[in-house]
Design a protein around this motif. Structure first.
Motif, mmCIF file in Angstrom:
data_model
loop_
_atom_site.group_PDB
_atom_site.id
_atom_site.type_symbol
_atom_site.label_atom_id
_atom_site.label_comp_id
_atom_site.label_asym_id
_atom_site.label_seq_id
_atom_site.Cartn_x
_atom_site.Cartn_y
_atom_site.Cartn_z
ATOM 1 N N GLU A 12 -1.824 4.560 -13.264
ATOM 2 C CA GLU A 12 -0.424 4.120 -13.391
ATOM 3 C C GLU A 12 -0.023 3.202 -12.242
ATOM 4 O OE1 GLU A 12 1.315 4.418 -16.131
ATOM 5 O OE2 GLU A 12 -0.372 5.541 -16.943
ATOM 6 N N LEU A 13 -0.465 3.524 -11.029
ATOM 7 C CA LEU A 13 -0.117 2.700 -9.870
ATOM 8 C C LEU A 13 -0.709 1.306 -9.994
ATOM 9 C CD1 LEU A 13 1.035 2.457 -6.930
ATOM 10 C CD2 LEU A 13 -1.252 3.113 -6.172
ATOM 11 N N THR A 14 -1.947 1.218 -10.424
ATOM 12 C CA THR A 14 -2.662 -0.049 -10.362
ATOM 13 C C THR A 14 -2.656 -0.848 -11.665
ATOM 14 O OG1 THR A 14 -4.790 0.987 -10.889
ATOM 15 C CG2 THR A 14 -4.179 0.862 -8.570
ATOM 16 N N ALA A 15 -2.402 -0.187 -12.783
ATOM 17 C CA ALA A 15 -2.439 -0.884 -14.075
ATOM 18 C C ALA A 15 -1.230 -0.574 -14.940
ATOM 19 C CB ALA A 15 -3.720 -0.512 -14.834
ATOM 20 N N GLY A 16 -0.276 0.150 -14.388
ATOM 21 C CA GLY A 16 0.933 0.485 -15.135
ATOM 22 C C GLY A 16 1.800 -0.742 -15.365
ATOM 23 N N PRO A 17 2.834 -0.597 -16.169
ATOM 24 C CA PRO A 17 3.659 -1.745 -16.533
ATOM 25 C C PRO A 17 4.404 -2.386 -15.360
ATOM 26 C CG PRO A 17 4.603 0.308 -17.368
ATOM 27 C CD PRO A 17 3.260 0.642 -16.818
ATOM 28 N N ASP A 18 4.665 -1.635 -14.297
ATOM 29 C CA ASP A 18 5.404 -2.183 -13.161
ATOM 30 C C ASP A 18 4.501 -2.572 -11.998
ATOM 31 O OD1 ASP A 18 7.796 -1.762 -14.534
ATOM 32 O OD2 ASP A 18 7.932 0.301 -13.814
ATOM 33 N N SER A 19 3.200 -2.549 -12.202
ATOM 34 C CA SER A 19 2.254 -2.816 -11.124
ATOM 35 C C SER A 19 1.859 -4.282 -11.072
ATOM 36 C CB SER A 19 1.003 -1.965 -11.322
ATOM 37 O OG SER A 19 0.023 -2.313 -10.377
ATOM 38 N N PRO A 20 1.740 -4.840 -9.856
ATOM 39 C CA PRO A 20 1.194 -6.194 -9.740
ATOM 40 C C PRO A 20 -0.318 -6.231 -9.970
ATOM 41 C CG PRO A 20 2.151 -5.488 -7.636
ATOM 42 C CD PRO A 20 2.257 -4.338 -8.599
ATOM 43 N N GLY A 21 -0.924 -5.073 -10.163
ATOM 44 C CA GLY A 21 -2.366 -4.998 -10.417
ATOM 45 C C GLY A 21 -3.141 -4.673 -9.163
ATOM 46 N N GLY A 22 -3.894 -3.608 -9.209
ATOM 47 C CA GLY A 22 -4.681 -3.214 -8.052
ATOM 48 C C GLY A 22 -3.887 -2.368 -7.076
ATOM 49 N N CYS A 23 -4.508 -2.080 -5.953
ATOM 50 C CA CYS A 23 -3.940 -1.217 -4.921
ATOM 51 C C CYS A 23 -3.833 -2.000 -3.616
ATOM 52 C CB CYS A 23 -4.851 0.003 -4.743
ATOM 53 S SG CYS A 23 -4.483 1.037 -3.312
ATOM 54 N N LEU A 24 -2.714 -1.897 -2.954
ATOM 55 C CA LEU A 24 -2.510 -2.603 -1.692
ATOM 56 C C LEU A 24 -3.580 -2.236 -0.674
ATOM 57 C CD1 LEU A 24 -0.819 -4.414 0.179
ATOM 58 C CD2 LEU A 24 0.582 -2.420 0.689
ATOM 59 N N CYS A 25 -3.888 -0.948 -0.534
ATOM 60 C CA CYS A 25 -4.889 -0.517 0.454
ATOM 61 C C CYS A 25 -6.277 -1.030 0.104
ATOM 62 C CB CYS A 25 -4.917 1.004 0.562
ATOM 63 S SG CYS A 25 -3.459 1.720 1.314
ATOM 64 N N VAL A 26 -6.675 -0.872 -1.144
ATOM 65 C CA VAL A 26 -8.018 -1.295 -1.559
ATOM 66 C C VAL A 26 -8.150 -2.806 -1.431
ATOM 67 C CG1 VAL A 26 -9.623 -1.413 -3.506
ATOM 68 C CG2 VAL A 26 -8.385 0.705 -3.040
ATOM 69 N N ARG A 27 -7.138 -3.530 -1.868
ATOM 70 C CA ARG A 27 -7.179 -4.998 -1.787
ATOM 71 C C ARG A 27 -7.306 -5.450 -0.332
ATOM 72 N NH1 ARG A 27 -3.091 -7.457 -5.504
ATOM 73 N NH2 ARG A 27 -4.842 -7.301 -6.906
ATOM 74 N N THR A 28 -6.598 -4.812 0.567
ATOM 75 C CA THR A 28 -6.646 -5.195 1.975
ATOM 76 C C THR A 28 -8.009 -4.897 2.583
ATOM 77 O OG1 THR A 28 -4.271 -4.873 2.210
ATOM 78 C CG2 THR A 28 -5.560 -4.825 4.227
ATOM 79 N N VAL A 29 -8.605 -3.785 2.217
ATOM 80 C CA VAL A 29 -9.911 -3.415 2.751
ATOM 81 C C VAL A 29 -10.983 -4.361 2.235
ATOM 82 C CG1 VAL A 29 -11.692 -1.626 2.689
ATOM 83 C CG2 VAL A 29 -9.334 -1.014 3.164
ATOM 84 N N GLN A 30 -10.874 -4.787 0.991
ATOM 85 C CA GLN A 30 -11.894 -5.626 0.386
ATOM 86 C C GLN A 30 -11.917 -7.045 0.931
ATOM 87 O OE1 GLN A 30 -10.781 -5.207 -3.758
ATOM 88 N NE2 GLN A 30 -12.772 -4.295 -4.153
#
Length: 195
Positions: A94-112
């Motif tokens: 829901e956090l990463t693919a839900g209707p209100d999400s920009p897609g993905g996770c802030l923490c995971v994206r930053t680490v990658q």
């Protein structure tokens, strides 16, 4: 005598807008001009209210963990280990693919995607992720001692498994995987849990 002019902007609303930008673009993909435009403030106001980009990111990350990412803390309150894992994995969808999400996770994206100059932001995101995994491990240790998990269960390995699945869901969501596809992945992942 009063100490300066009052702020002409709402700091909480500005932080929310900064969170959206960092979440959508990642730490390194976000320029100060992106932030000032989204927040509706100029650079001197940003520096005065929030410090530099890294300090602002730290505040945004805390807001993310307490806000959109708050499902993690709520999941740890579930009565059984299986329900904890279920809430975490489905919460990640829901956090990463839900209707209100920009897609993905802030923490995971930053680490990658962080180069050497962004190391402090990366370290901050890693610390948040590791703290979440540690909290989950402790919750699963309690479940094991309560008899909610089999005696041969490995809480550390289970915590790493659930964290890896959640992070993988975030990566897939950032790559465009649909919510429906990720819900099926979550369902399959939960089948591997003991008990």
């Amino acid at each position: 005598m009063p100490g300066g002019r009052p702020r002409a902007f709402d700091p909480d609303a500005a932080l929310d807008r900064a969170l959206e930008v960092f979440w959508r673009q990642g730490y390194e993909g976000t320029a100060l001009s992106d932030l000032t435009e989204a927040m509706g403030i100029n650079r001197p106001s940003l520096y005065a209210a929030f410090g530099n980009k890294d300090e602002l990111f730290g505040r945004v990350l805390d807001r993310y963990i307490d806000g959109p990412g708050g499902y993690s803390a709520r999941a740890l309150q579930q009565p059984s280990a299986r329900e904890v894992a279920r809430e975490l994995v489905y919460g990640a969808v829901e956090l990463t693919a839900g209707p209100d999400s920009p897609g993905g996770c802030l923490c995971v994206r930053t680490v990658q995607a962080c180069g050497p100059e962004a190391r402090p932001a990366r370290d901050r995101a890693v610390a948040h992720r590791m703290a979440g995994e540690l909290a989950l491990r402790r919750r699963l240790e309690r479940a094991k001692s309560d008899g909610d998990l089999p005696a041969d269960a490995d809480p550390a390995a289970l915590a790493r498994y659930v964290t890896t699945i959640s992070d993988g869901i975030a990566v897939q969501a950032a790559g465009g995987a649909s919510r429906e596809d990720l819900l099926r992945v979550a369902e399959m992942a939960l089948l591997a849990l003991p008990g």
